[in-house]
Design an enzyme around this catalytic site. Structure first.
Site: not given
Ligand code: RB5
Length: 151
Positions: A8, A65, A67, A98, A133
């Site tokens: 994203d 994304c 996080t 694993h 595993h």
């Molecule tokens: C987008 O702002 C953010 O929510 C997305 O990139 C991600 O971190 C979601 O888990």
């Protein structure tokens, strides 16, 4: 090997960096987007990438994304997808040895580019250990049968 990548807006910049790295290492890369910093919804890209893996268009994929959490949650909804959110190389190595992870998930806002490159390098270089595993992986997908059982 073909690597399919998707992100994203929170992972777009890191995706572009890693794409260049992968191509420099002679991997073919299929980029499912996004293609700029405009805000988009991460599940759209996770769902698309998962379809590529499940339809055997590619063996491995990388999702990014902000996080990595939203991409992990989305991708791991699918039986047969083993998406590993990694923020250091040891987890990346163990996720291959694993867990036979077939999707690597990274946080574009939580780790730096050099670290991400190292994680990708280790992840791609490591093979699944099999043995005990493999038995554990079978148990993960047996959740379908467990869900049908009334407790
Ligand atoms: C987008 O702002 C953010 O929510 C997305 O990139 C991600 O971190 C979601 O888990």
């Amino acid at each position: 090997m073909l690597i399919v990548v998707g992100s994203d807006h929170g992972g777009w910049e890191l995706k572009e960096f890693l794409k260049t790295y992968l191509q420099s290492q002679s991997y073919s890369v299929e980029d499912l987007g996004c293609y700029n910093s405009t805000s988009v919804d991460y599940p759209d890209f996770a769902h698309q990438l998962v379809q590529h893996i499940l339809n055997h268009k590619s063996e491995k994929g990388i999702l990014i994304c902000g996080t990595g959490i939203g991409m992990s949650i989305s991708a791991n909804r699918y039986p047969g997808i083993r998406a590993a959110l990694c923020s250091e190389p040891m987890s990346a190595r163990l996720s291959r040895q694993h867990n036979d992870s077939n999707v690597l998930v990274l946080g574009g806002r939580t780790i730096g580019k050099e670290l991400a490159r190292e994680i990708v390098k280790v992840w791609l270089a490591t093979t699944f250990s099999g043995g005990r595993h493999a038995r554990r992986l079978e148990k993960i997908d047996s959740v379908k049968d467990i869900k049908k059982t009334k407790i």
